[in-house]
Motif scaffolding. Sequence first.
Motif: not given
Length: 162
Positions: A1-19
Amino acid sequence: MAHIPINHPMRPLYRTLAGLIGLYILAFGILGVIETSGESLFARDGVWVLGLRTNLAFAIVSIIWGAVLAIGAVIGGNVEHVINLGAGLVFMVVGLVMMVLLQTGGNFLNFSMSTVIVSFVFGLLVLTAGLYDKVGSSEDVEAEERFRHNNRPSFPATSSGE
């Protein structure tokens, strides 16, 4: 299993950055098609758009990838997670390949060193966004936390009186 955080609190920031990166790449591609219209697909002229050298082929590819990233940011969720991981790797690999081909006749996308650097930076940012924008249920979060905390290596206690 990968250690990728789920529902990270900074997710909206990363989503905006990728967009935003997707929108920049999309705008670069559209302006690139306008600037290179009438030229051959793989021309190696000195056409610069938004600080990066381009040709018609690279502009078309940029429109496609920019649209994919922007649409992924709009859709969100695990679709965006997979898109960002894949796109980040693609940008890194393309940047590396084009850096190798930079001063050769194989530079079919008309890259310059600044284009390579931007490809690496965008690749790292989008890949980072992909690592932190995974979405899951509360059960998924609990399972990941149990996995992370229960599989730590145990070290024997050391005496502090040496």
